[in-house]
Write a protein that holds these residues in place. Structure first.
Motif, short mmCIF file in Angstrom:
data_model
loop_
_atom_site.label_atom_id
_atom_site.label_comp_id
_atom_site.label_asym_id
_atom_site.label_seq_id
_atom_site.Cartn_x
_atom_site.Cartn_y
_atom_site.Cartn_z
N THR A 33 -4.86 -83.64 26.40
CA THR A 33 -4.61 -82.28 25.93
C THR A 33 -3.87 -82.28 24.60
O THR A 33 -3.03 -81.42 24.34
N ALA A 34 -4.19 -83.26 23.76
CA ALA A 34 -3.49 -83.40 22.48
C ALA A 34 -3.49 -82.12 21.63
O ALA A 34 -2.44 -81.74 21.10
N PRO A 35 -4.63 -81.43 21.47
CA PRO A 35 -4.61 -80.23 20.62
C PRO A 35 -3.66 -79.14 21.13
O PRO A 35 -3.02 -78.46 20.33
N ALA A 36 -3.56 -79.01 22.44
CA ALA A 36 -2.68 -77.98 23.00
C ALA A 36 -1.21 -78.29 22.74
O ALA A 36 -0.38 -77.38 22.65
N LEU A 37 -0.88 -79.58 22.62
CA LEU A 37 0.50 -79.99 22.38
C LEU A 37 0.85 -80.03 20.90
O LEU A 37 2.01 -79.86 20.52
N SER A 38 -0.15 -80.27 20.07
CA SER A 38 0.10 -80.51 18.65
C SER A 38 0.71 -79.30 17.95
O SER A 38 1.53 -79.45 17.03
N VAL A 39 0.32 -78.11 18.35
CA VAL A 39 0.84 -76.90 17.71
C VAL A 39 2.35 -76.81 17.89
O VAL A 39 3.10 -76.60 16.92
N SER A 40 2.81 -76.98 19.12
CA SER A 40 4.25 -76.84 19.36
C SER A 40 5.05 -77.95 18.68
O SER A 40 6.14 -77.71 18.17
N VAL A 41 4.51 -79.18 18.65
CA VAL A 41 5.24 -80.28 18.01
C VAL A 41 5.32 -80.07 16.50
O VAL A 41 6.36 -80.31 15.89
N SER A 42 4.24 -79.59 15.89
CA SER A 42 4.28 -79.35 14.44
C SER A 42 5.25 -78.22 14.11
O SER A 42 6.01 -78.31 13.14
N GLU A 43 5.27 -77.16 14.92
CA GLU A 43 6.24 -76.07 14.71
C GLU A 43 7.67 -76.57 14.89
O GLU A 43 8.57 -76.22 14.13
N TYR A 44 7.87 -77.37 15.91
CA TYR A 44 9.20 -77.91 16.21
C TYR A 44 9.70 -78.79 15.07
O TYR A 44 10.88 -78.76 14.69
N THR A 45 8.78 -79.57 14.51
CA THR A 45 9.13 -80.42 13.37
C THR A 45 9.56 -79.58 12.18
O THR A 45 10.57 -79.86 11.52
N LEU A 46 8.80 -78.52 11.90
CA LEU A 46 9.16 -77.62 10.81
C LEU A 46 10.52 -76.98 11.07
O LEU A 46 11.35 -76.84 10.16
N ALA A 47 10.78 -76.61 12.32
CA ALA A 47 12.08 -76.02 12.67
C ALA A 47 13.21 -77.02 12.42
O ALA A 47 14.27 -76.66 11.90
N HIS A 48 12.99 -78.28 12.79
CA HIS A 48 13.98 -79.32 12.53
C HIS A 48 14.23 -79.46 11.03
O HIS A 48 15.38 -79.61 10.58
N ILE A 49 13.18 -79.44 10.26
CA ILE A 49 13.31 -79.58 8.80
C ILE A 49 14.13 -78.44 8.23
O ILE A 49 15.09 -78.65 7.49
N LEU A 50 13.78 -77.21 8.61
CA LEU A 50 14.49 -76.04 8.06
C LEU A 50 15.93 -75.99 8.54
O LEU A 50 16.85 -75.70 7.76
N SER A 51 16.15 -76.27 9.83
CA SER A 51 17.51 -76.24 10.37
C SER A 51 18.39 -77.28 9.70
O SER A 51 19.55 -77.02 9.36
N SER A 52 17.83 -78.48 9.48
CA SER A 52 18.60 -79.56 8.85
C SER A 52 18.88 -79.25 7.39
O SER A 52 20.01 -79.42 6.92
N LEU A 53 17.87 -78.81 6.66
CA LEU A 53 18.05 -78.53 5.24
C LEU A 53 19.11 -77.45 5.02
O LEU A 53 19.92 -77.53 4.11
N HIS A 54 19.08 -76.43 5.86
CA HIS A 54 19.99 -75.30 5.69
C HIS A 54 21.29 -75.44 6.48
O HIS A 54 22.10 -74.51 6.52
N ASP A 55 21.47 -76.59 7.15
CA ASP A 55 22.72 -76.88 7.87
C ASP A 55 23.02 -75.88 8.98
O ASP A 55 24.19 -75.58 9.27
N ILE A 56 21.99 -75.33 9.58
CA ILE A 56 22.17 -74.24 10.56
C ILE A 56 22.92 -74.72 11.80
O ILE A 56 23.86 -74.06 12.26
N THR A 57 22.52 -75.86 12.34
CA THR A 57 23.14 -76.34 13.59
C THR A 57 24.62 -76.63 13.40
O THR A 57 25.46 -76.22 14.21
#
Length: 336
Positions: free
Chosen positions: A107-131
């Motif tokens: 079920t790789a395609p069904a999982l790939s969307v959430s992982v790619s979004e999660y990765t983008l969230a990690h990138i934005l959160s880290s860059l902007h020091d949100i956590t």
């Protein structure tokens, strides 16, 4: 016409989580479905699984379903298809299964969307020091202290991707609106595909030395184990962000800790060499590292889509149509 028989190896609690009513209805519309009825974690022993699949045409396994051995597959004389919830295949003897004429689905395609979004969230959160800023606010630190730190925008950054499969390709689409420059290291990506994605293929050394943000999306194989070595990590400049939502063992974890401790870099990790991550792990004490518990694809939408995706693919298989997510033997060496 007699309906095919399908066995679900996941225990009841997992079935409830991974198969919505709609997915179960689809399965039951074309197949006679039997299930693992063990309570608790409910993993079947090798002998129990062999007995359960002795006369079935299809097996559903994967997340929380345990391993499938060569003995299991040898006992399953009528088995024509295995459907996996998840992407990892090594634990179900896929090459042995395919050589026996058994189709393997995941079920790789069904999982790939959430992982790619999660990765983008990690990138934005880290860059902007949100956590970090959130934690400081909850600790009642001073207003000005909470605003300290080094933060940046994503726009116009140089992004380096290690591995450009389904997840990497989706992430490229998510990144495009930020007008970033994307380079990648993937020795198996065809030049035509790289051109379609509008990315530049480079050596791993160049990627590590020139990227402002590095994101890992390779499968874990003998070739990629500790691919991001101490030598590669030392090529990163101060200010670099390293994100890993793939597999922890792709990075030399000891080297990463030592470098993250002394260098002004940021790190976001969803995966680790040993999971669960020890409560005594030194990574937990680094202020420039964001940690999450291998949960990039653990959400309600993903649970719904993996069950529906697999149910629809099995329906296609048993109706004589081509399933969408078959795993091919030549791809196995590149898969986790």
């Amino acid at each position: 016409m007699e309906k095919p028989k399908i066995f679900i190896s996941q225990p009841p609690a997992a079935v409830k989580k991974l198969f919505c009513d709609e997915a179960l209805d689809i399965l039951q519309s074309f197949a006679l479905v039997t299930r693992n009825k063990k309570r608790g974690c409910g993993l079947l022993t090798e002998n129990e699984l062999s007995a359960a699949i002795k006369d079935v045409d299809g097996l559903i396994t994967g997340w929380e379903g345990g391993c499938v051995t060569k003995n299991n597959l040898t006992c399953a004389k009528k088995l024509r298809v295995m459907g996996l919830i998840g992407t990892s295949v090594k634990h179900i003897e896929p090459e042995f299964a395919i050589d026996r004429g058994i189709t393997v689905l995941n079920t790789a395609p069904a999982l790939s969307v959430s992982v790619s979004e999660y990765t983008l969230a990690h990138i934005l959160s880290s860059l902007h020091d949100i956590t970090r800023r959130h934690l400081m606010m909850t600790q009642n630190r001073s207003w000005n202290k909470c605003r300290e730190g080094f933060s940046n925008d994503l726009r116009h950054k140089n992004i380096g991707l290690i591995g450009v499969g389904l997840i990497g390709s989706l992430l490229i689409g998510l990144l495009k609106p930020f007008k970033v420059k994307i380079i990648a290291y993937d020795p198996y990506l065809p030049k035509k595909r790289a051109k379609e994605l509008e990315i530049e293929m480079v050596s791993l050394e160049k990627l590590m030395a020139t990227s402002q943000i590095i994101s890992i999306h390779a499968g874990l194989t003998n070739e990629t184990r500790k691919l991001v070595s101490r030598e590669m990590l030392n090529l990163m400049h101060d200010g670099t962000l390293l994100v890993n939502t793939a597999r922890g063992k792709i990075i030399d974890q000891k080297a990463l800790f030592e470098i993250a401790k002394k260098k002004k870099i940021k790190v976001a990790l969803d995966v680790f060499e040993q999971e669960p991550l020890s409560l005594q792990s030194k990574f937990r004490k680094l202020p420039n590292v964001i940690l999450t518990p291998h949960s990039a694809n653990f959400n309600n939408d993903t649970y719904r889509w993996v069950g529906l995706t697999l149910a629809e693919d099995l329906k296609k298989f048993f109706s004589g149509r081509k399933p969408e997510n078959a795993v091919f033997k030549e791809r196995l060496p590149l898969m986790t």
